[in-house]
Motif scaffolding. Structure first.
Motif, short mmCIF file in Angstrom:
data_model
loop_
_atom_site.label_atom_id
_atom_site.label_comp_id
_atom_site.label_asym_id
_atom_site.label_seq_id
_atom_site.Cartn_x
_atom_site.Cartn_y
_atom_site.Cartn_z
N VAL B 197 10.59 -8.26 -2.63
CA VAL B 197 10.84 -8.83 -1.30
C VAL B 197 10.55 -7.82 -0.19
O VAL B 197 9.85 -8.12 0.78
CB VAL B 197 12.30 -9.34 -1.20
N LYS B 198 11.05 -6.62 -0.37
CA LYS B 198 10.95 -5.63 0.69
C LYS B 198 9.50 -5.35 1.10
O LYS B 198 9.20 -5.28 2.29
CB LYS B 198 11.62 -4.33 0.22
N GLY B 199 8.65 -5.21 0.08
CA GLY B 199 7.26 -4.90 0.36
C GLY B 199 6.59 -5.98 1.18
O GLY B 199 5.88 -5.69 2.15
N VAL B 200 6.83 -7.25 0.79
CA VAL B 200 6.19 -8.35 1.51
C VAL B 200 6.73 -8.43 2.94
O VAL B 200 5.98 -8.61 3.90
CB VAL B 200 6.39 -9.68 0.75
N LEU B 201 8.06 -8.27 3.08
CA LEU B 201 8.63 -8.29 4.43
C LEU B 201 8.06 -7.14 5.27
O LEU B 201 7.83 -7.30 6.46
CB LEU B 201 10.16 -8.18 4.37
N GLY B 202 7.80 -6.00 4.60
CA GLY B 202 7.18 -4.87 5.29
C GLY B 202 5.83 -5.23 5.87
O GLY B 202 5.52 -4.88 7.02
N VAL B 203 5.04 -5.97 5.08
CA VAL B 203 3.71 -6.39 5.56
C VAL B 203 3.86 -7.29 6.79
O VAL B 203 3.14 -7.14 7.79
CB VAL B 203 2.94 -7.14 4.44
N ILE B 204 4.85 -8.22 6.72
CA ILE B 204 5.04 -9.13 7.85
C ILE B 204 5.50 -8.36 9.09
O ILE B 204 5.05 -8.62 10.21
CB ILE B 204 6.07 -10.24 7.48
N LYS B 205 6.36 -7.37 8.87
CA LYS B 205 6.82 -6.54 10.00
C LYS B 205 5.65 -5.81 10.66
O LYS B 205 5.59 -5.69 11.89
CB LYS B 205 7.86 -5.53 9.53
N GLU B 206 4.75 -5.31 9.82
CA GLU B 206 3.58 -4.62 10.38
C GLU B 206 2.77 -5.55 11.25
O GLU B 206 2.28 -5.16 12.31
CB GLU B 206 2.70 -4.08 9.25
N LEU B 207 2.62 -6.81 10.78
CA LEU B 207 1.89 -7.78 11.59
C LEU B 207 2.60 -8.01 12.91
O LEU B 207 1.96 -8.11 13.97
CB LEU B 207 1.80 -9.13 10.84
N ALA B 208 3.93 -8.04 12.86
CA ALA B 208 4.71 -8.26 14.07
C ALA B 208 4.46 -7.13 15.06
O ALA B 208 4.22 -7.37 16.24
CB ALA B 208 6.19 -8.37 13.74
N SER B 209 4.47 -5.90 14.54
CA SER B 209 4.29 -4.79 15.49
C SER B 209 2.84 -4.70 15.97
O SER B 209 2.58 -4.11 17.01
CB SER B 209 4.77 -3.47 14.89
#
Lengths: 226, 265
Positions: B197-209
């Motif tokens: 989960v963490k890794g995928v959420l990390g990818v989404i966070k990067e997109l957000a930033s």
């Protein structure tokens, strides 16, 4: 005992082996032709049934239910005897026979295609449509290649079925295995032997075909498992 | 309507047969912002998201996408009775709908990668079929995207060989390849093993930033707190409460929101 009063004698029937081999060729030719035309037509009908257009879908549904819900023999007679009277034309019996078998088979093949296509995970369609791919592109490049895995073995089984069902064409005078058996039976009066010979020929054909299909299926699975 | 609005949705309703899933939802999406939708299962979150790109056809309401009305009421006069009836309809032709979906990415809970295509082909399909890129251009771009989401080493594998987390990264890359204006995430981590989960959420966070506009349906409350500009709590077919993450998570006004958050946090 009663059956001993009859002595089996395959001699006269075996003498007609060349005729029987012609019968095998005719049966195989009709079966192959039927599966080819039946598959093309069946594919078109399945697309009709899956169509969003309600009229087209209803016509396709009726086509399938009519051909599956009436005897093949009646369908054959309508094409061989009924249609020529209606339009006062002569139709070659081989053509009538091939059309009747192909139409009948197409109804079964249409259901094979439809269920094969519907068995593909709905998510595959959503994945494709979500990036903007058209429904046509999705069907052709995403859904259909996956459906083939379900469809091809079932089409193979349909070929085996057609080999057996094709014996009805003997009734309009086409010289397939059954017709040859009929003629040899009348000629030699060896009724039991002629029918057993015919049955064995059918059995050999269907067994060999089933084995070939099984080998093909295994290859397909290997390809699909990657 | 302001030019920086990507979606403007008014009084959206959706029923399945007799089940009214969305009762009245109004929502707008501004460029560059991240919205999360939280709420109990069966509350209409996913249905709402799927209505945005018309994956589901709503029953009533209006949807504007980048200023253009894509779903809304159409009035018809019955030629016999002269009676007027108004019904909301999809206002796009098939090809316009497809063009709209190119600009609205979607990432699914169940990934929905093309199982008959390799990871690389999953990403290049849209590029060659819709953006008319050559295979070389598409491959190059897809590899870049796969590197961004961290699965470039799997480029030639088929999806069946991938873990859930890897699949979801590929799905994100597939959607990014279309260069969308907004991405809709439908519970992107709900089908993943906990350690993925963490890794995928990390990818989404990067997109957000990086400034990507996103609407995310999620059950990951800490993630929602972190990443959102605005949080929506949907239950029973309505938006029960909306606000900044601080407002929703620290000082929820509605009883129902409070009870939901207490139950899961």
């Amino acid at each position: 005992m009663l059956f001993l009063s009859y002595t089996l004698d395959f001699g006269p029937v075996l003498n007609a082996t060349i005729e029987f081999m012609w019968g095998v060729l005719v049966t195989l030719g009709f079966s192959l032709g039927t599966v080819i035309f039946g598959t093309i037509l069946g594919f078109a009908v399945s697309m009709g049934k899956l169509s969003r257009n309600k009229v087209i879908s209803a016509i396709a549904s009726f086509y399938i239910s009519f051909l599956r819900g009436t005897p093949l023999l009646i369908q054959l007679y309508i094409l061989a005897y009924g249609i020529p009277i209606l339009f006062s034309v002569n139709i070659n019996i081989y053509i009538s026979g091939l059309i009747a078998l192909s139409l009948n088979s197409s109804a079964y093949v249409a259901e094979i295609f439809r269920s094969g296509i519907q068995a593909v995970d709905q998510g595959q369609i959503e994945g494709a449509r979500s990036i903007g791919l058209s429904s046509k592109y999705t069907m052709r490049h995403i859904i259909f290649p996956q459906a083939l895995k379900n469809i091809l073995p079932a089409i193979g089984n349909e070929l085996v079925t057609v080999v057996k069902e094709s014996s009805v064409v003997s009734l309009i005078g086409i010289g397939d295995i059954t017709r040859v058996a009929d003629l040899v039976k009348a000629d030699t009066l060896k009724v039991f032997e002629a029918l057993i010979y015919a049955a064995l020929l059918y059995y050999i054909i269907t067994t060999v075909l089933s084995q070939l299909i099984r080998i093909g299926e295994r290859k397909l699975n290997k390809y699909a498992a990657k | 309507m302001q030019p920086n609005k990507i979606f403007e949705i008014k009084h959206l309703k959706k029923s399945f047969k007799n089940l009214e899933v969305l009762k009245d939802i109004s929502f707008s999406v501004e460029k560059g912002k991240v919205y999360t939708i939280i709420g109990p299962s069966g509350g209409g979150k996913s249905t709402f998201l799927r209505c945005m790109n018309l994956m589901e056809t709503p029953t009533d309401g209006e949807i504007y996408f980048e200023g253009k009305e894509i779903f809304g009421p159409v009035t018809k006069t019955n030629p016999l009775t002269k009676k007027e009836t108004t019904k909301s309809k999809v206002l796009l032709k098939d090809n316009e709908l497809n063009q709209m979906r190119e600009k609205v990415g979607m990432v699914f809970q169940s990934f929905n990668l093309f199982s008959n295509k390799t990871v690389l082909e999953n990403v290049t399909t849209g590029l060659t079929a819709l953006k008319h890129e050559t295979k070389e251009e598409a491959d190059k771009e897809a590899m870049k995207l796969l590197k961004t989401v961290g699965v470039s080493d799997k480029a030639n594998e088929y999806p069946i060989k991938l873990s859930g987390g890897q699949k979801q990264r590929v799905a994100i890359a597939r959607s990014l390849a279309m260069n969308p204006d907004v991405i809709l995430f439908d519970e992107p981590t709900s089908a993943l093993d906990p350690e993925m989960v963490k890794g995928v959420l990390g990818v989404i966070k990067e997109l957000a930033s990086a400034g990507m506009t996103m609407v995310i349906v999620t059950h990951e409350m800490n993630f929602a707190k972190d990443v959102s500009d605005e949080v929506f709590f949907i239950d029973g077919g309505y938006i029960v409460e909306q606000g900044s993450p601080e407002e929703i998570f620290a000082t929820p006004k509605q009883d129902r929101t409070r009870r939901f958050l207490e139950a899961i946090l």
